[in-house]
Design a protein around this motif. Structure first.
Motif, PDB file in Angstrom:
ATOM      1  N   THR A  73      -5.071  42.961  65.338  1.00 38.68           N
ATOM      2  CA  THR A  73      -4.933  44.021  66.333  1.00 38.68           C
ATOM      3  C   THR A  73      -6.254  44.777  66.403  1.00 38.68           C
ATOM      4  O   THR A  73      -6.687  45.363  65.407  1.00 38.68           O
ATOM      5  CB  THR A  73      -3.788  44.990  65.969  1.00 38.68           C
ATOM      6  OG1 THR A  73      -2.566  44.242  65.906  1.00 38.68           O
ATOM      7  CG2 THR A  73      -3.653  46.101  66.996  1.00 38.68           C
ATOM      8  N   GLU A  88      -9.302  32.359  65.396  1.00 41.86           N
ATOM      9  CA  GLU A  88      -9.347  31.018  64.829  1.00 41.86           C
ATOM     10  C   GLU A  88     -10.490  30.950  63.818  1.00 41.86           C
ATOM     11  O   GLU A  88     -11.568  31.486  64.056  1.00 41.86           O
ATOM     12  CB  GLU A  88      -9.562  29.963  65.911  1.00 41.86           C
ATOM     13  CG  GLU A  88      -9.517  28.552  65.360  1.00 41.86           C
ATOM     14  CD  GLU A  88      -9.568  27.467  66.410  1.00 41.86           C
ATOM     15  OE1 GLU A  88      -9.596  26.296  66.018  1.00 41.86           O
ATOM     16  OE2 GLU A  88      -9.592  27.784  67.611  1.00 41.86           O
ATOM     17  N   ASP A 125      -3.749  42.983  70.848  1.00 37.38           N
ATOM     18  CA  ASP A 125      -3.492  41.891  69.916  1.00 37.38           C
ATOM     19  C   ASP A 125      -4.252  40.647  70.353  1.00 37.38           C
ATOM     20  O   ASP A 125      -4.249  40.289  71.539  1.00 37.38           O
ATOM     21  CB  ASP A 125      -1.992  41.591  69.853  1.00 37.38           C
ATOM     22  CG  ASP A 125      -1.205  42.732  69.225  1.00 37.38           C
ATOM     23  OD1 ASP A 125      -1.753  43.416  68.332  1.00 37.38           O
ATOM     24  OD2 ASP A 125      -0.045  42.941  69.624  1.00 37.38           O
ATOM     25  N   VAL A 126      -4.921  40.008  69.395  1.00 34.23           N
ATOM     26  CA  VAL A 126      -5.654  38.771  69.649  1.00 34.23           C
ATOM     27  C   VAL A 126      -5.313  37.771  68.543  1.00 34.23           C
ATOM     28  O   VAL A 126      -4.789  38.149  67.495  1.00 34.23           O
ATOM     29  CB  VAL A 126      -7.187  38.989  69.702  1.00 34.23           C
ATOM     30  CG1 VAL A 126      -7.565  39.985  70.798  1.00 34.23           C
ATOM     31  CG2 VAL A 126      -7.734  39.455  68.359  1.00 34.23           C
ATOM     32  N   THR A 127      -5.621  36.516  68.794  1.00 35.08           N
ATOM     33  CA  THR A 127      -5.475  35.475  67.771  1.00 35.08           C
ATOM     34  C   THR A 127      -6.867  34.994  67.405  1.00 35.08           C
ATOM     35  O   THR A 127      -7.651  34.610  68.279  1.00 35.08           O
ATOM     36  CB  THR A 127      -4.628  34.302  68.301  1.00 35.08           C
ATOM     37  OG1 THR A 127      -3.343  34.804  68.667  1.00 35.08           O
ATOM     38  CG2 THR A 127      -4.472  33.229  67.236  1.00 35.08           C
ATOM     39  N   ALA A 152     -10.578  31.131  73.583  1.00 33.90           N
ATOM     40  CA  ALA A 152      -9.427  32.020  73.693  1.00 33.90           C
ATOM     41  C   ALA A 152      -9.839  33.290  74.414  1.00 33.90           C
ATOM     42  O   ALA A 152     -10.939  33.809  74.216  1.00 33.90           O
ATOM     43  CB  ALA A 152      -8.896  32.337  72.307  1.00 33.90           C
ATOM     44  N   ASP A 170      -7.394  27.400  60.602  1.00 33.12           N
ATOM     45  CA  ASP A 170      -6.340  28.426  60.528  1.00 33.12           C
ATOM     46  C   ASP A 170      -6.452  29.364  61.716  1.00 33.12           C
ATOM     47  O   ASP A 170      -7.545  29.579  62.260  1.00 33.12           O
ATOM     48  CB  ASP A 170      -6.460  29.263  59.250  1.00 33.12           C
ATOM     49  CG  ASP A 170      -6.020  28.530  57.997  1.00 33.12           C
ATOM     50  OD1 ASP A 170      -5.460  27.422  58.109  1.00 33.12           O
ATOM     51  OD2 ASP A 170      -6.249  29.075  56.898  1.00 33.12           O
ATOM     52  N   LYS A 171      -5.333  29.959  62.099  1.00 31.67           N
ATOM     53  CA  LYS A 171      -5.300  31.009  63.127  1.00 31.67           C
ATOM     54  C   LYS A 171      -4.468  32.154  62.581  1.00 31.67           C
ATOM     55  O   LYS A 171      -3.497  31.928  61.863  1.00 31.67           O
ATOM     56  CB  LYS A 171      -4.683  30.488  64.422  1.00 31.67           C
ATOM     57  CG  LYS A 171      -5.518  29.431  65.106  1.00 31.67           C
ATOM     58  CD  LYS A 171      -4.874  28.975  66.400  1.00 31.67           C
ATOM     59  CE  LYS A 171      -5.733  27.896  67.060  1.00 31.67           C
ATOM     60  NZ  LYS A 171      -5.184  27.472  68.340  1.00 31.67           N
ATOM     61  N   PHE A 172      -4.883  33.391  62.924  1.00 28.93           N
ATOM     62  CA  PHE A 172      -4.124  34.547  62.455  1.00 28.93           C
ATOM     63  C   PHE A 172      -4.240  35.690  63.459  1.00 28.93           C
ATOM     64  O   PHE A 172      -5.229  35.806  64.182  1.00 28.93           O
ATOM     65  CB  PHE A 172      -4.588  34.976  61.058  1.00 28.93           C
ATOM     66  CG  PHE A 172      -6.040  35.334  60.947  1.00 28.93           C
ATOM     67  CD1 PHE A 172      -6.473  36.639  61.131  1.00 28.93           C
ATOM     68  CD2 PHE A 172      -6.989  34.367  60.634  1.00 28.93           C
ATOM     69  CE1 PHE A 172      -7.815  36.978  61.022  1.00 28.93           C
ATOM     70  CE2 PHE A 172      -8.335  34.692  60.521  1.00 28.93           C
ATOM     71  CZ  PHE A 172      -8.743  36.001  60.708  1.00 28.93           C
ATOM     72  N   PRO A 173      -3.204  36.553  63.508  1.00 29.69           N
ATOM     73  CA  PRO A 173      -3.230  37.676  64.450  1.00 29.69           C
ATOM     74  C   PRO A 173      -4.066  38.846  63.930  1.00 29.69           C
ATOM     75  O   PRO A 173      -4.098  39.122  62.735  1.00 29.69           O
ATOM     76  CB  PRO A 173      -1.761  38.070  64.569  1.00 29.69           C
ATOM     77  CG  PRO A 173      -1.151  37.661  63.268  1.00 29.69           C
ATOM     78  CD  PRO A 173      -1.932  36.445  62.809  1.00 29.69           C
ATOM     79  N   PHE A 225      -8.241  37.191  75.757  1.00 25.66           N
ATOM     80  CA  PHE A 225      -7.162  38.166  75.660  1.00 25.66           C
ATOM     81  C   PHE A 225      -7.521  39.352  76.545  1.00 25.66           C
ATOM     82  O   PHE A 225      -8.625  39.890  76.442  1.00 25.66           O
ATOM     83  CB  PHE A 225      -6.978  38.610  74.206  1.00 25.66           C
ATOM     84  CG  PHE A 225      -6.733  37.447  73.277  1.00 25.66           C
ATOM     85  CD1 PHE A 225      -5.452  36.994  73.044  1.00 25.66           C
ATOM     86  CD2 PHE A 225      -7.796  36.791  72.672  1.00 25.66           C
ATOM     87  CE1 PHE A 225      -5.218  35.909  72.213  1.00 25.66           C
ATOM     88  CE2 PHE A 225      -7.586  35.710  71.836  1.00 25.66           C
ATOM     89  CZ  PHE A 225      -6.293  35.265  71.603  1.00 25.66           C
ATOM     90  N   SER A 261      -5.174  43.548  60.253  1.00 31.32           N
ATOM     91  CA  SER A 261      -4.564  42.231  60.173  1.00 31.32           C
ATOM     92  C   SER A 261      -3.917  42.081  58.805  1.00 31.32           C
ATOM     93  O   SER A 261      -4.399  42.654  57.822  1.00 31.32           O
ATOM     94  CB  SER A 261      -5.604  41.128  60.373  1.00 31.32           C
ATOM     95  OG  SER A 261      -4.997  39.855  60.249  1.00 31.32           O
TER      96      SER A 261
END
Length: 161
Positions: free
Chosen positions: A133, A147, A143-145, A23, A128-131, A25, A69
């Motif tokens: 900042t 994993e 903002d990133v995601t 990923a 799982d994935k979560f946002p 960003f 987060s």
């Protein structure tokens, strides 16, 4: 000959597959590459986020000064170090991102930089994935995601805070 070429092509493509899945960003001159968190056990209060690297193509240095987060009550910028053969972690004010340079926050990195998820709301499960900042001193918020992936042999279990 065609079979050998096809087999070689498949091998090369499979070898590049992990690179294609990383990923990335971007915000201005900053690129955040492959942020990941380690899975946590039920009842484990804290987790960690590692970032393959943060690249800065700008002429001015920047600093990662914080993050937030919804998966945890708070987040802290940390650095691991060895002290008398004991791994220790300390909160630090910032992680420097040099001008026209990069900083690594990978698992096992000798600089020991990472983000701590303090007081998790629930365990982090593989896949799982979560946002999140990320907060930079000059570039502002990114903002990133993240994993959740297995640690690959490195863990937080024996470190002192």
């Amino acid at each position: 000959m065609k079979k050998r070429f096809a087999a070689l092509s498949a091998t090369v493509m499979l070898g590049l597959l992990p690179l294609a899945q990383a990923a990335q960003f971007t915000k201005g001159n900053l690129v955040v590459e492959d942020p990941v968190a380690m899975p946590t056990a039920p009842g484990q209060p804290h987790g960690a986020i590692f970032i393959q690297e943060i690249r800065n193509s700008g002429k001015a240095a920047d600093e990662l000064i914080g993050a937030r987060s919804a998966v945890s009550k708070t987040m802290e910028v940390h650095r691991m170090s060895m002290d008398n053969n004991v791994m220790k972690m300390r909160e630090i004010p910032a992680i420097p991102v040099p001008a026209n340079g990069k900083v690594s926050m990978q698992r096992g990195n000798p600089d020991g930089y990472h983000l701590m998820l303090m007081n998790l709301n629930k365990p982090l499960k593989e896949g799982d994935k979560f946002p999140v900042t990320l907060i930079f001193k000059n570039a502002g918020e990114q903002d990133v995601t993240v994993e959740v992936k297995k640690a690959g042999g490195m863990g937080h279990g024996h470190m002192k805070h």
